[in-house]
Enzyme design. Structure first.
Site, PDB file in Angstrom:
ATOM      1  N   TRP A  71      28.161  27.841 105.534  1.00 21.15           N
ATOM      2  CA  TRP A  71      28.850  28.658 106.531  1.00 21.15           C
ATOM      3  C   TRP A  71      29.417  27.784 107.654  1.00 21.15           C
ATOM      4  O   TRP A  71      30.071  26.798 107.397  1.00 21.15           O
ATOM      5  CB  TRP A  71      27.916  29.764 107.047  1.00 21.15           C
ATOM      6  CG  TRP A  71      27.470  30.728 105.990  1.00 21.15           C
ATOM      7  CD1 TRP A  71      26.287  30.723 105.321  1.00 21.15           C
ATOM      8  CD2 TRP A  71      28.215  31.831 105.432  1.00 21.15           C
ATOM      9  NE1 TRP A  71      26.230  31.753 104.408  1.00 21.15           N
ATOM     10  CE2 TRP A  71      27.401  32.454 104.458  1.00 21.15           C
ATOM     11  CE3 TRP A  71      29.479  32.374 105.675  1.00 21.15           C
ATOM     12  CZ2 TRP A  71      27.793  33.567 103.723  1.00 21.15           C
ATOM     13  CZ3 TRP A  71      29.874  33.490 104.942  1.00 21.15           C
ATOM     14  CH2 TRP A  71      29.053  34.070 103.987  1.00 21.15           C
ATOM     15  N   SER A  72      29.153  28.125 108.914  1.00 14.02           N
ATOM     16  CA  SER A  72      29.851  27.452 110.018  1.00 14.02           C
ATOM     17  C   SER A  72      29.378  26.038 110.294  1.00 14.02           C
ATOM     18  O   SER A  72      29.986  25.343 111.123  1.00 14.02           O
ATOM     19  CB  SER A  72      29.744  28.281 111.297  1.00 14.02           C
ATOM     20  OG  SER A  72      30.586  29.408 111.211  1.00 14.02           O
ATOM     21  N   THR A  73      28.349  25.576 109.613  1.00 10.47           N
ATOM     22  CA  THR A  73      28.033  24.146 109.694  1.00 10.47           C
ATOM     23  C   THR A  73      29.209  23.339 109.164  1.00 10.47           C
ATOM     24  O   THR A  73      29.351  22.154 109.477  1.00 10.47           O
ATOM     25  CB  THR A  73      26.736  23.858 108.911  1.00 10.47           C
ATOM     26  OG1 THR A  73      25.679  24.667 109.458  1.00 10.47           O
ATOM     27  CG2 THR A  73      26.312  22.406 109.016  1.00 10.47           C
TER      28      THR A  73
END
Length: 388
Positions: A71-73
């Site tokens: 995801w947003s990593t």
């Protein structure tokens, strides 16, 4: 309720035994299904652990090379692409986005600088018109709509988390300069030469290594209705236009798409290596990816404020740097307020602390309900700093 701890594989230096203990406790006490954690300190890999199951049914053990959507990593590696171009003099972070992407000048955005894209201050947290998941997979359509849209607030005056749009905005600038989508640019410039097991989108040939994501428990309808009723229009646009679930992220369509804000797939080892570029002053192993000055610029704070999208519950007072978040007074990335990192929806994260010479990557498949600072994450961060 305590659960049995699965077989934990890998290695952990004795000095960092606190990390192994915290990792085991995540399984025993915090509902972990399958996960991996890697810590680099002083240029050495001091922790590299994995365990549990790569599927919800518990039939596939998590392996050393299991990949998972983080995801947003993903936003950290995407921002790295822009910083590489800036370091080479090909991108001016203070220049108008429209100087690289002329169509972006529409709707009063002609002077909006690139740094606002990197720091969630562009006012483009989501699209104003309905945007389906299938349309999100269409790069030209999505970037075209972003270029035409009007900001939700005056750019530069406030911060609002650009959950999905971030990758298209930063990524299109990368594409306009290089002719390459950010996933391919990252592969050619960083992950390929560095042997880093991380991709934006997942090649079909690697599907057998991918862990199955398990969505967090659903909130009660009344609780969910209360949350949505409190969201401002910009927040609704950012978080539910379109809605993306774990089930969606397990599909071949999501895995094949170029979603540079949320579609990265990798190992904990890869996340630690990529965030370690900032921790080491620009080095990936012995290879220089960024100059020392460019690596330091990643941590340049853009002003603390209340986030218009994620609200008061998100790190209390946020301060975005240029592509990552500062740890700040909340200690989201440890006690050094100038450490930086990025969380992924459900729990994954990367961390870089140049002062301590430490980077950390954590990936998992049972998603928690948190946008940031998942309890499993915070247990691992605290364990690392206890060991230092």
């Amino acid at each position: 309720m305590s659960r049995p701890v699965p077989q934990i594989e890998g290695h952990c230096d004795v000095r960092f035994s606190t990390v192994r203990t915290a990792f085991e406790e995540n399984f025993r006490e915090r509902g972990e299904l399958g996960a991996a954690v890697t810590v680099q300190a002083g240029g050495e890999t001091v922790v590299d652990l994995w365990g549990g199951w790569a599927d919800a049914a518990g039939t596939r053990p998590w392996q050393r090379d299991t990949l998972v959507n983080v995801w947003s990593t993903t936003k950290g590696p995407t921002a790295l692409c822009a910083h590489i171009l800036a370091d080479r003099g090909l991108l001016d972070l203070d220049a108008p986005v429209a100087s690289y992407w002329p169509e972006f000048a529409a709707a009063g955005k002609d002077t909006l600088p690139v740094r606002h894209l990197l720091s969630h201050r562009a006012g483009l947290a989501g699209l104003r018109e309905p945007h389906t998941l299938a349309e999100l997979y269409d790069w030209e359509l999505t970037t075209g709509r972003l270029a035409a849209t009007e900001p939700w607030w005056e750019p530069g005056t406030r911060s609002g988390y650009h959950a999905m749009t971030y990758g298209f905005l930063v990524g299109e600038v990368v594409r306009r300069i290089t002719g390459l989508l950010p996933g391919e640019f990252l592969r050619q410039e960083v992950t390929g030469p560095g042997g880093v097991d991380f991709t934006i989108g997942l090649p079909e040939k690697e599907a057998g290594r991918a862990a199955e994501l398990v969505h967090p428990p659903a909130a009660a309808d009344s609780e969910q209705a209360t949350v949505f009723s409190q969201l401002q229009p910009a927040a609704l646009a950012a978080l539910v236009n379109p809605v993306v679930t774990a089930a969606d992220a397990n599909t071949p369509e999501w895995r094949a798409a170029e979603i540079p804000a949320a579609g990265g797939h990798g190992t904990a080892r890869a996340v630690a290596a990529l965030y370690g570029i900032v921790a080491s002053g620009g080095l990936l192993g012995e290879r220089r990816v960024l100059s020392a000055g460019a690596a330091e610029r990643v941590r340049e704070g853009q002003g603390a404020c209340h986030d218009l999208v994620l609200g008061a519950g998100f790190r209390y007072e946020t301060e975005a740097a240029l592509g990552l978040w500062l740890s700040g007074p909340n200690g989201s990335y440890g006690p050094n307020p100038r450490a930086v990192g990025h969380d992924g929806f459900g729990g994954s994260f990367g961390l870089a602390d140049p002062e301590a010479g430490v980077s950390l990557g954590y990936v998992m498949n049972r998603m928690g309900p948190h946008i940031s600072d998942d309890p499993r994450k915070m247990a691992l961060v605290e364990a690392v700093y206890r060991a230092l």
